[in-house]
Design an enzyme around this catalytic site. Structure first.
Site, mmCIF file in Angstrom:
data_model
loop_
_atom_site.group_PDB
_atom_site.id
_atom_site.type_symbol
_atom_site.label_atom_id
_atom_site.label_comp_id
_atom_site.label_asym_id
_atom_site.label_seq_id
_atom_site.Cartn_x
_atom_site.Cartn_y
_atom_site.Cartn_z
ATOM 1 N N TYR A 125 0.857 -1.200 0.000
ATOM 2 C CA TYR A 125 0.000 0.000 0.000
ATOM 3 C C TYR A 125 0.898 1.258 0.000
ATOM 4 O O TYR A 125 0.534 2.294 -0.542
ATOM 5 C CB TYR A 125 -0.966 -0.025 1.182
ATOM 6 C CG TYR A 125 -2.163 0.891 1.010
ATOM 7 C CD1 TYR A 125 -3.028 0.745 -0.083
ATOM 8 C CD2 TYR A 125 -2.434 1.906 1.919
ATOM 9 C CE1 TYR A 125 -4.120 1.585 -0.254
ATOM 10 C CE2 TYR A 125 -3.522 2.750 1.758
ATOM 11 C CZ TYR A 125 -4.365 2.581 0.674
ATOM 12 O OH TYR A 125 -5.441 3.421 0.500
ATOM 13 N N LYS B 246 -3.113 8.456 2.893
ATOM 14 C CA LYS B 246 -4.344 8.287 3.694
ATOM 15 C C LYS B 246 -4.143 8.822 5.115
ATOM 16 O O LYS B 246 -5.090 9.321 5.725
ATOM 17 C CB LYS B 246 -4.780 6.822 3.721
ATOM 18 C CG LYS B 246 -5.322 6.280 2.390
ATOM 19 C CD LYS B 246 -6.537 7.026 1.873
ATOM 20 C CE LYS B 246 -7.228 6.257 0.737
ATOM 21 N NZ LYS B 246 -8.286 7.072 0.089
ATOM 22 N N ILE C 195 -12.386 -3.915 -1.069
ATOM 23 C CA ILE C 195 -13.502 -4.223 -1.973
ATOM 24 C C ILE C 195 -12.946 -4.277 -3.391
ATOM 25 O O ILE C 195 -12.132 -3.423 -3.772
ATOM 26 C CB ILE C 195 -14.594 -3.126 -1.935
ATOM 27 C CG1 ILE C 195 -15.078 -2.856 -0.508
ATOM 28 C CG2 ILE C 195 -15.768 -3.513 -2.825
ATOM 29 C CD1 ILE C 195 -16.063 -1.690 -0.419
ATOM 30 N N LEU D 66 -12.458 -0.903 -9.328
ATOM 31 C CA LEU D 66 -11.427 -0.567 -10.318
ATOM 32 C C LEU D 66 -10.089 -0.267 -9.627
ATOM 33 O O LEU D 66 -9.024 -0.681 -10.109
ATOM 34 C CB LEU D 66 -11.895 0.649 -11.131
ATOM 35 C CG LEU D 66 -11.049 1.051 -12.330
ATOM 36 C CD1 LEU D 66 -11.018 -0.064 -13.372
ATOM 37 C CD2 LEU D 66 -11.586 2.340 -12.951
ATOM 38 N N ALA D 67 -10.149 0.423 -8.483
ATOM 39 C CA ALA D 67 -8.928 0.796 -7.756
ATOM 40 C C ALA D 67 -8.219 -0.407 -7.140
ATOM 41 O O ALA D 67 -7.101 -0.273 -6.651
ATOM 42 C CB ALA D 67 -9.248 1.828 -6.670
HETATM 43 P P1 NAD Z 1 -12.715 3.564 -7.992
HETATM 44 O O1 NAD Z 1 -11.589 3.339 -8.922
HETATM 45 O O2 NAD Z 1 -14.062 3.211 -8.462
HETATM 46 O O3 NAD Z 1 -12.722 5.084 -7.498
HETATM 47 C C1 NAD Z 1 -11.553 5.883 -7.458
HETATM 48 C C2 NAD Z 1 -11.926 7.189 -8.132
HETATM 49 O O4 NAD Z 1 -10.846 8.127 -8.067
HETATM 50 C C3 NAD Z 1 -12.261 7.000 -9.628
HETATM 51 O O5 NAD Z 1 -13.556 7.459 -9.896
HETATM 52 C C4 NAD Z 1 -11.233 7.880 -10.320
HETATM 53 O O6 NAD Z 1 -11.736 8.495 -11.486
HETATM 54 C C5 NAD Z 1 -10.959 8.907 -9.232
HETATM 55 N N1 NAD Z 1 -9.754 9.677 -9.487
HETATM 56 C C6 NAD Z 1 -8.458 9.231 -9.610
HETATM 57 N N2 NAD Z 1 -7.645 10.255 -9.939
HETATM 58 C C7 NAD Z 1 -8.428 11.377 -9.998
HETATM 59 C C8 NAD Z 1 -8.176 12.748 -10.288
HETATM 60 N N3 NAD Z 1 -6.945 13.198 -10.591
HETATM 61 N N4 NAD Z 1 -9.231 13.618 -10.278
HETATM 62 C C9 NAD Z 1 -10.460 13.186 -9.970
HETATM 63 N N5 NAD Z 1 -10.772 11.898 -9.692
HETATM 64 C C10 NAD Z 1 -9.752 11.017 -9.696
HETATM 65 O O7 NAD Z 1 -12.332 2.764 -6.652
HETATM 66 P P2 NAD Z 1 -12.988 2.793 -5.199
HETATM 67 O O8 NAD Z 1 -12.506 1.559 -4.546
HETATM 68 O O9 NAD Z 1 -14.431 3.090 -5.286
HETATM 69 O O10 NAD Z 1 -12.209 3.999 -4.503
HETATM 70 C C11 NAD Z 1 -12.855 5.110 -3.930
HETATM 71 C C12 NAD Z 1 -12.182 5.537 -2.630
HETATM 72 O O11 NAD Z 1 -12.318 4.491 -1.676
HETATM 73 C C13 NAD Z 1 -10.691 5.824 -2.742
HETATM 74 O O12 NAD Z 1 -10.380 6.941 -1.920
HETATM 75 C C14 NAD Z 1 -10.062 4.583 -2.144
HETATM 76 O O13 NAD Z 1 -8.799 4.838 -1.606
HETATM 77 C C15 NAD Z 1 -11.068 4.278 -1.067
HETATM 78 N N6 NAD Z 1 -11.021 2.908 -0.522
HETATM 79 C C16 NAD Z 1 -11.101 1.827 -1.354
HETATM 80 C C17 NAD Z 1 -11.062 0.553 -0.829
HETATM 81 C C18 NAD Z 1 -11.101 -0.668 -1.723
HETATM 82 O O14 NAD Z 1 -10.638 -1.730 -1.294
HETATM 83 N N7 NAD Z 1 -11.651 -0.595 -2.924
HETATM 84 C C19 NAD Z 1 -10.949 0.381 0.565
HETATM 85 C C20 NAD Z 1 -10.884 1.508 1.393
HETATM 86 C C21 NAD Z 1 -10.919 2.774 0.828
HETATM 87 O O1 0WE Z 2 -7.037 2.957 -1.710
HETATM 88 C C1 0WE Z 2 -7.027 1.913 -2.315
HETATM 89 C C2 0WE Z 2 -6.565 1.858 -3.756
HETATM 90 C C3 0WE Z 2 -5.965 3.129 -4.214
HETATM 91 C C4 0WE Z 2 -5.281 3.080 -5.551
HETATM 92 C C5 0WE Z 2 -5.336 2.014 -6.450
HETATM 93 C C6 0WE Z 2 -4.679 2.085 -7.669
HETATM 94 C C7 0WE Z 2 -4.648 0.948 -8.636
HETATM 95 C C8 0WE Z 2 -4.393 1.402 -10.059
HETATM 96 C C9 0WE Z 2 -4.543 4.181 -5.894
HETATM 97 N N1 0WE Z 2 -3.896 4.275 -7.073
HETATM 98 C C10 0WE Z 2 -3.954 3.261 -7.944
HETATM 99 N N2 0WE Z 2 -3.265 3.383 -9.131
HETATM 100 C C11 0WE Z 2 -3.381 2.512 -10.147
HETATM 101 O O2 0WE Z 2 -2.703 2.637 -11.190
HETATM 102 N N3 0WE Z 2 -7.409 0.758 -1.675
HETATM 103 C C12 0WE Z 2 -7.712 0.830 -0.255
HETATM 104 C C13 0WE Z 2 -7.446 -0.574 -2.314
HETATM 105 C C14 0WE Z 2 -6.111 -1.218 -2.105
HETATM 106 O O3 0WE Z 2 -5.078 -0.923 -2.910
HETATM 107 C C15 0WE Z 2 -3.982 -1.617 -2.437
HETATM 108 C C16 0WE Z 2 -4.357 -2.361 -1.318
HETATM 109 C C17 0WE Z 2 -5.733 -2.091 -1.094
HETATM 110 C C18 0WE Z 2 -6.575 -2.628 0.009
HETATM 111 C C19 0WE Z 2 -2.675 -1.642 -2.913
HETATM 112 C C20 0WE Z 2 -1.739 -2.442 -2.262
HETATM 113 C C21 0WE Z 2 -2.104 -3.166 -1.140
HETATM 114 C C22 0WE Z 2 -3.407 -3.146 -0.648
#
Ligand code: NAD
Ligand code: 0WE
Length: 255
Positions: free
Chosen positions: A155, A162, A191, A194-195
């Site tokens: 991470y 964060k 979860i 896409l991220a």
């Molecule tokens: P997601 O990819 O659907 O959402 C991430 C969003 O960030 C996308 O809509 C993307 O367009 C936007 N983004 C990235 N760069 C940007 C920029 N320069 N300007 C504007 N928007 C930008 O994935 P998600 O899992 O729904 O992530 C949403 C939030 O939840 C993030 O802050 C992520 O860190 C947090 N989160 C995710 C998880 C997980 O496991 N998926 C867990 C805890 C927290």
């Molecule tokens: O906040 C996140 C993901 C944030 C994220 C994910 C990506 C993937 C694609 C930020 N930047 C990018 N850039 C990319 O090019 N999470 C909480 C999900 C997540 O991401 C991880 C995790 C977990 C959980 C990455 C490494 C280890 C654990």
């Protein structure tokens, strides 16, 4: 009668139907909230517009949060169209893929800056423009992750971003409390959005949660959306500056 009748929310962070922000948008819409959406660049408009229109949204705007003039335009637009704002959802994070593997010690200066700008400073930039429109109290909600407080392998720089985001929640809550604006974060368990795509070992993380978390399951975007609804509504009227865990209890377990 909905819990959020006559309320107006702007949603940052919908990329597709799996996005946490999309689940939150749907939960707010069900309770009667009017919604505006932003998308992070032209390539995402074709994904976001149909989703937004399906919840009757009429305000759909581009916003790359690294661009101050795009942020200004969003809030100008909201001011023109709505006059005021009640709720802001910040669900945005980004780091370069190379920074999310290997050793944290190898983080580049540019990679650190970018992760901080998109994932932490953006909340401050949005709050700065939102609060003057939140004239009749308000709620600002962001998304965080446990990797801010404990080391989660890979991470890396996102954990540091964060941590800055969570500290920003507290400073913003202290500033905006006098205006009756609350600022909180939801710390969600992993979860598959896409991220999470292309994160090596993500499946193993989901299994680890199923084994260790008190609820013996992973969380869903609906679990997160329910807490976002609570934080958006007057049910949470006395809550600000908090990080609320929606992680099936994972964070409370030591071993
Ligand atoms: P997601 O990819 O659907 O959402 C991430 C969003 O960030 C996308 O809509 C993307 O367009 C936007 N983004 C990235 N760069 C940007 C920029 N320069 N300007 C504007 N928007 C930008 O994935 P998600 O899992 O729904 O992530 C949403 C939030 O939840 C993030 O802050 C992520 O860190 C947090 N989160 C995710 C998880 C997980 O496991 N998926 C867990 C805890 C927290
Ligand atoms: O906040 C996140 C993901 C944030 C994220 C994910 C990506 C993937 C694609 C930020 N930047 C990018 N850039 C990319 O090019 N999470 C909480 C999900 C997540 O991401 C991880 C995790 C977990 C959980 C990455 C490494 C280890 C654990």
């Amino acid at each position: 009668m909905g819990m959020l009748d006559n309320k107006k929310a702007v949603i940052f962070g919908v990329a597709n139907e799996r996005s946490i922000a999309w689940a939150i948008a749907q939960a707010l819409h069900k309770e009667g909230c009017e919604l505006a959406f932003t998308y992070a660049g032209a390539a995402l408009e074709s994904r976001v517009r149909p989703l937004a229109e399906s919840v009757s949204s009429k305000v759909i705007l581009p916003c790359d949060v690294t661009n101050d003039s795009e942020i200004d335009a969003v809030f100008e637009n909201i001011k023109q169209q709505w006059g005021s704002l009640d709720i802001l959802i910040h669900s945005i994070a980004f780091a370069n893929k190379e920074e999310l593997k290997g050793m944290f010690v190898d983080t580049s200066r540019e990679g650190f800056k970018l992760a901080m700008d998109v994932s932490a400073y953006s909340l401050v930039a949005l709050a700065k423009r939102a609060y003057p429109l939140m004239t009749n109290n308000g709620s600002i909600i962001t998304m965080t992750y446990y990797g801010s407080e404990k080391v989660v392998p890979n991470y890396n720089v996102m954990g540091v971003a964060k941590a800055a985001l969570e500290a920003s929640v507290k400073y913003l809550a202290a500033d905006l409390g006098q205006k009756n604006i609350r600022v909180n974060a939801i710390s969600a368990g992993p979860i598959k959005t896409l991220a999470a795509m292309g994160i090596s070992g993500f499946k193993d993380m989901l299994h680890a949660v199923e084994n260790k978390a008190p609820l013996k399951r992973n969380i869903t975007t609906e679990d997160v959306a329910n807490t976002a609804l609570y934080l958006s509504s007057s049910l949470s009227s006395g809550v600000t500056g908090e990080v609320i865990y929606v992680d099936a209890g994972y964070n409370i377990v030591g071993m």
